[in-house]
Write a protein that holds these residues in place. Structure first.
Motif: not given
Length: 360
Positions: A158-180
């Motif tokens: 319902r709410r669980g968004m990280p920040g920092g490197t997790f939300i940068r396209k150049d560092l993470a590549g993808a968001g929720a797809m890649a993380d969880i």
């Protein structure tokens, strides 16, 4: 320690501390080196983790000149590829944190490096060590369900968004797809024996991440916080995949395996804003089938093992290196889910179905 297994860690953020804690519990294992590109950070990590025998490096390539039996890679997603390939080509066995990579090409390159060098590449999906995951695999692979034709998986906070490197396209590549999302994909695909995907039609958005009312780093938010996809596989199997870091809803539902003879329903574990994803334990499980001509529901007992799943992951890697066993969670499996995530992002951008081309 004489004749101890020598381990190096690349990256010294939060997840590296979990690796260090696990290695320290293992007999005859010694962390001898830590590398981090930020000056002074490796030294701070060594002091904080009480690793007096470990050497600090800013260049992981220098660290890889040491005699090492294995390496944990705990860097941001964008540097998984270069550090893993460097480690494999330097003769080291690799435990790589999830997600495997930013792009499909990077994942394929890592697998090629592992095959060419003969060094182990295993990917860090600790939920596999929950005994309930083995129960799910056993049920699906036993034939009890008949032909499995539809699977639904994913998860949603319902709410669980990280920040920092997790939300940068150049560092993470993808968001929720890649993380969880990678966890829920592995849960389903592993039970199915990692079938070959053919096409994907997907949609992604980031309405919550880019809204200052919901995220303090909204102006820097570059990845998806929601995604849904229909993936077609060989043998007339389809999978609906859905994932969310934030939403106005309590859940995106259970994981479902529909078969011609029976169906399996697995509920997510836990409550609260950060629950509802398959990153560890499972909730209630139930088998739907007919018995004596009657529609029947059979509860599947949930095993509360109390296991430290992260420790089990690190121990399995260490023991596999020691015993010369194959990779516990081989990269050539996980490259398939990387191909699916790649297809999701391409399909969403093009707003149409796309083909999935596996590199092997």
């Amino acid at each position: 320690m004489a004749n101890s297994q020598r381990i190096g860690i690349i990256g010294s953020g939060g997840i590296a501390a979990a690796h260090a804690a696990a290695y320290k519990k293992l007999p005859d294992v010694e962390i001898v080196a830590v590398a981090d590109v930020i000056p002074g950070k490796a030294e701070q990590f060594i002091a904080g983790q009480q690793l007096p025998e470990a050497k600090a490096f800013e260049d992981h390539r220098k660290m890889l000149e040491l005699e090492l039996d294995g390496v944990s890679i705990c860097t941001p997603n964008a540097s998984h590829h270069v550090t893993a390939v460097d480690a494999l080509r330097a003769g080291k066995n690799v435990l790589l944190e999830k997600p495997m990579s930013v792009t499909l090409e990077e994942a394929a390159d890592m697998v090629h490096a592992s095959k060419q060098t003969g060094n182990m590449l295993t990917i860090g999906f600790q939920p596999r060590y929950d005994p309930n995951m083995k129960v799910i695999n056993d049920i699906v692979q036993s034939g009890k369900l008949g032909k499995v034709y539809y699977v639904e998986t994913g998860g949603g906070r319902r709410r669980g968004m990280p920040g920092g490197t997790f939300i940068r396209k150049d560092l993470a590549g993808a968001g929720a797809m890649a993380d969880i999302g990678c966890y829920s994909l592995d849960m389903a695909l592993n039970a199915l024996g990692y079938p070959k995907p053919l096409t994907v039609s997907a949609y992604t958005s980031n309405y919550f991440g880019t809204n200052p009312a919901y995220h303090p780093e909204a102006s820097k938010f570059e990845v998806e916080d929601f995604g849904v996809a229909l993936v077609r596989f060989e043998n007339d199997l389809v999978l609906q995949f859905k994932i969310s870091w934030a939403m106005h809803m309590d859940t995106l539902g259970s994981t479902l395996f529909l078969g011609t003879d029976a169906g399996l329903k697995v509920n997510p574990y836990g409550t609260g804003n950060w629950s509802g994803v398959w990153d560890g334990r499972v909730g209630e499980m139930k088998l739907f089938h007919d018995f004596m001509g009657q529609q029947t529901e059979t509860p599947i007992p949930v095993i509360n093992s109390g296991k430290d799943l992260f420790f089990e992951k690190v121990r399995d890697f260490s023991e596999s290196v020691r015993d010369g066993r194959p990779a516990p969670i081989p990269g050539d499996q996980i490259v398939i889910q990387q191909a699916i995530i790649d297809g999701v992002l391409r399909s969403s951008a093009l707003k149409r179905e796309v083909l999935i081309d596996l590199p092997f």
